[in-house]
Write an enzyme that holds these catalytic residues in place. Sequence first.
Site, mmCIF file in Angstrom:
data_model
loop_
_atom_site.group_PDB
_atom_site.id
_atom_site.type_symbol
_atom_site.label_atom_id
_atom_site.label_comp_id
_atom_site.label_asym_id
_atom_site.label_seq_id
_atom_site.Cartn_x
_atom_site.Cartn_y
_atom_site.Cartn_z
ATOM 1 N N GLY A 1 2.336 2.318 10.727
ATOM 2 C CA GLY A 1 3.247 3.446 10.563
ATOM 3 C C GLY A 1 3.921 3.889 11.852
ATOM 4 N N SER B 1 3.379 -2.003 10.345
ATOM 5 C CA SER B 1 4.834 -2.047 10.550
ATOM 6 C C SER B 1 5.470 -3.388 10.200
ATOM 7 C CB SER B 1 5.184 -1.642 11.983
ATOM 8 O OG SER B 1 4.756 -0.316 12.230
ATOM 9 N N GLU C 1 -5.401 -4.994 10.471
ATOM 10 C CA GLU C 1 -4.365 -3.998 10.717
ATOM 11 C C GLU C 1 -4.675 -3.236 12.000
ATOM 12 O OE1 GLU C 1 -2.357 -2.764 6.812
ATOM 13 O OE2 GLU C 1 -4.240 -1.695 6.873
ATOM 14 N N LYS D 1 -0.020 4.299 -0.397
ATOM 15 C CA LYS D 1 -0.718 5.476 0.148
ATOM 16 C C LYS D 1 -0.504 6.699 -0.767
ATOM 17 C CE LYS D 1 -0.206 3.296 4.610
ATOM 18 N NZ LYS D 1 -0.135 3.407 6.045
ATOM 19 N N ASN E 1 0.858 -1.182 0.000
ATOM 20 C CA ASN E 1 0.000 0.000 0.000
ATOM 21 C C ASN E 1 0.898 1.237 0.000
ATOM 22 O OD1 ASN E 1 -1.825 2.027 0.471
ATOM 23 N ND2 ASN E 1 -2.372 1.364 2.546
ATOM 24 N N HIS F 1 -9.569 1.008 4.621
ATOM 25 C CA HIS F 1 -8.285 1.174 5.307
ATOM 26 C C HIS F 1 -8.482 2.095 6.517
ATOM 27 C CE1 HIS F 1 -4.216 2.494 6.189
ATOM 28 N NE2 HIS F 1 -3.830 1.362 5.645
ATOM 29 N N GLU G 1 -6.899 4.506 7.628
ATOM 30 C CA GLU G 1 -6.746 5.945 7.368
ATOM 31 C C GLU G 1 -8.011 6.508 6.724
ATOM 32 O OE1 GLU G 1 -3.037 5.572 5.277
ATOM 33 O OE2 GLU G 1 -2.107 4.966 7.161
HETATM 34 P P1 PGA Z 1 2.758 0.351 7.598
HETATM 35 O O1 PGA Z 1 1.312 0.546 6.936
HETATM 36 O O2 PGA Z 1 3.354 -0.910 7.061
HETATM 37 O O3 PGA Z 1 3.532 1.578 7.218
HETATM 38 O O4 PGA Z 1 2.541 0.254 9.086
HETATM 39 C C1 PGA Z 1 0.468 -0.558 6.729
HETATM 40 C C2 PGA Z 1 -0.829 -0.098 6.119
HETATM 41 O O5 PGA Z 1 -1.298 1.001 6.455
HETATM 42 O O6 PGA Z 1 -1.440 -0.798 5.295
#
Ligand code: PGA
Length: 250
Positions: free
Chosen positions: A170, A208, A164, A11, A9, A92, A94
């Site tokens: 993140g 992460s 997640e 983003k 992803n 997601h 976000e």
């Molecule tokens: P990340 O993001 O690996 O940077 O933690 C995962 C995601 O948001 O799908």
Amino acid sequence: MKKIILAANWKMNLSLNEANDLMKAIDFVNHDNLKTMIFPSSLFLKSILDKFSDKTIIGSQNISEFENGAYTGEISAEQVKSLGITTTLIGHSERRSIFGESNNLVNLKIKRARANHLNIILCIGESLEEREQEKTYDILEAQIVEALDSISSEDFSSIIIAYEPVWAIGTGKTATAEIAQDAHAFIRKMLEKLYPGSEKTEILYGGSVKSSNIESLLAQKDIDGALIGGASLKADEFSKIIAIANQRFS
Ligand code: PGA
């Protein structure tokens, strides 16, 4: 041996040139048991798809719940489909936390995606506060039940789940493999209740994920792959993750 999916992803990151360079630099491996996917900015879907569709599956990060029409700035499932894209992320964290997407909206998006025959990665996960208040499983249950309301088993068979935990996205804080496995086992049990015979549904872990933890995550019984943000923006790191996953088949 279970199959593995590794989805990247990206983003709202990268210019078109950077996205092209990154695609060229990743050592993709795909075979019957290992599938990679890239979710770039929707601006670049067509260009990335045209150049790299032989290397990996390219998907959309989001779609609108509406059909085509007067919805400035939105992207319809039909438009995404018309490019030759087969897969979209939906829900997601976000999208949920920054853009206010509710379980009900996620449900409408799933219906819109399926009406256009798109495959879906449905993202779910609890916040830190919810985990600390021991509400994790209630939250996951509500996210699953409400998102999948009146989705047929046939449509459900085109859905992959990504668990997640929001506190791990993140932040550098990965859920331990045990915490992730517990959540995945719970999710699998719930899905089997809703869709008997669905034990093969792929459940990816996200939050992460990096080359140093992918091995222990994939070793868990109910973890079928990963949805990877930050680490997928570095060609070396993402290629390493793919190579480590692929070692499971050698
Ligand atoms: P990340 O993001 O690996 O940077 O933690 C995962 C995601 O948001 O799908």
